[in-house]
Design a protein around this motif. Structure first.
Motif, PDB file in Angstrom:
ATOM      1  N   SER A  96       0.823  -1.211   0.000  1.00 61.92           N
ATOM      2  CA  SER A  96       0.000   0.000   0.000  1.00 61.92           C
ATOM      3  C   SER A  96       0.855   1.257   0.000  1.00 61.92           C
ATOM      4  N   GLY A 158      -3.691  -4.388  -0.828  1.00 63.55           N
ATOM      5  CA  GLY A 158      -2.735  -3.289  -0.775  1.00 63.55           C
ATOM      6  C   GLY A 158      -3.225  -2.064  -1.526  1.00 63.55           C
ATOM      7  N   SER A 161      -6.053  -0.495   0.421  1.00 63.23           N
ATOM      8  CA  SER A 161      -5.507   0.166   1.611  1.00 63.23           C
ATOM      9  C   SER A 161      -4.943   1.535   1.244  1.00 63.23           C
ATOM     10  N   ALA A 162      -4.277   1.612   0.097  1.00 63.43           N
ATOM     11  CA  ALA A 162      -3.742   2.894  -0.363  1.00 63.43           C
ATOM     12  C   ALA A 162      -4.871   3.900  -0.593  1.00 63.43           C
TER      13      ALA A 162
END
Length: 296
Positions: A96, A158, A161-162
């Motif tokens: 992320s 990931g 999440s970013a």
């Protein structure tokens, strides 16, 4: 100070991970997500009342998007943990930070062209990549035949999440208090966990195993509050890079609590994570001194 907020958040999340490891013998992933969110909602109602902060928001759709991407990332991560070796799942989730750096630099270059001030921070991107290299050295991820779906879901965890972290920063720019942002995310976790429990069922409570649910919820709230403050007022790529400190704390817990061994490659990876965090902080101060956090 913003860097310290992210390090503290990583410590809370790593400690929460230890509690989840113990609780997972009693409860499934959706139950843990549900109870984690429920404890957070109850705690934040009390906290915001003490602080005199209203939970009413004028930005409901921004909170909905933050909850959707955040809960999706969390659920995808839990799925990847079940389908992949733990080290591989964690490595894919920790990408992320790399995605955040790529989104920020790529967006600045597309919008502002050659004169984009973010280009001055290209060395920060290399520092983030170096930190991720340290994560890979510590975890040494592996992938075998038949795990392609799990790997794809882990990669998506990931990416989402970013998106979630960038949305946290965007909410802070819009003037939302940390408690309000975390409150609505906790509601999203409760709803998603409850929906999942309808399909996978509910486990019986056994004492003292059920007691792990309380610290999981509280540590999640503390970590979210610290992380939100870090992303709201700190340099985004630096904060993203310091997020790798969570894997250092997790490794120390593995050594001291579970008796795991860390080979030389792992210690070198830990050193690389620490050094990359220091370098990223110094590079940010030199490239853009006294600058506010990036806009998203």
């Amino acid at each position: 100070m913003q860097a310290l907020w992210m390090v503290l958040a990583s410590l809370f999340f790593a400690t929460m991970g230890v509690c989840i490891k113990f609780a997972s013998t009693e409860f499934n992933s959706f139950e843990i997500v549900f109870y984690r969110g429920l404890v957070g909602v109850a705690f934040l109602i009390g906290l915001t009342r003490v602080q005199g902060v209203s939970l009413r928001t004028s930005l409901p759709m921004m909170h909905v998007w933050r909850s959707v991407v955040g809960v999706t990332a969390l659920t995808a991560w839990f799925y990847s943990i079940a389908a992949l070796p733990l080290a591989t799942a964690m490595t894919l989730n920790y990408m992320s930070s790399v995605w955040i750096a790529a989104f920020l630099l790529g967006g600045a270059l597309l919008v502002q062209g050659r004169n984009a001030p973010m280009r001055q921070q290209a060395p920060l991107f290399l520092a983030v990549l170096a930190g991720f290299g340290g994560v890979a050295m510590m975890l040494r991820p592996t992938l075998v035949e038949g795990q392609a779906v799990g790997a794809l879901v882990g990669l998506m965890s990931g990416i989402f999440s970013a998106f979630a972290y960038l949305q946290v920063a965007a909410l802070a720019r819009a003037g939302e208090p940390e408690g309000r942002t975390v409150f609505y995310f906790s509601i999203g976790a409760v709803l998603a966990g409850a929906l999942g429990m309808l399909f996978v069922g509910i486990s019986d409570w056994h004492w003292p195993g059920a007691l792990w649910l309380l610290p999981i919820g509280l540590l999640a709230v503390f970590g979210q509050l610290c992380m939100t403050r870090a992303y709201s007022s700190g340099a985004t790529m630096v904060v993203a890079n310091l997020q790798y400190s969570g894997i250092v704390f997790a490794a120390l817990y593995s050594l001291t609590i579970f008796g795991d061994q860390l080979p030389l490659m792992g210690w070198l990876g830990m050193a690389l994570i620490i050094v990359s965090g220091i370098v990223a902080t110094v590079l940010r101060d030199r490239a853009v001194p006294n600058a506010p956090a990036e806009e998203h």
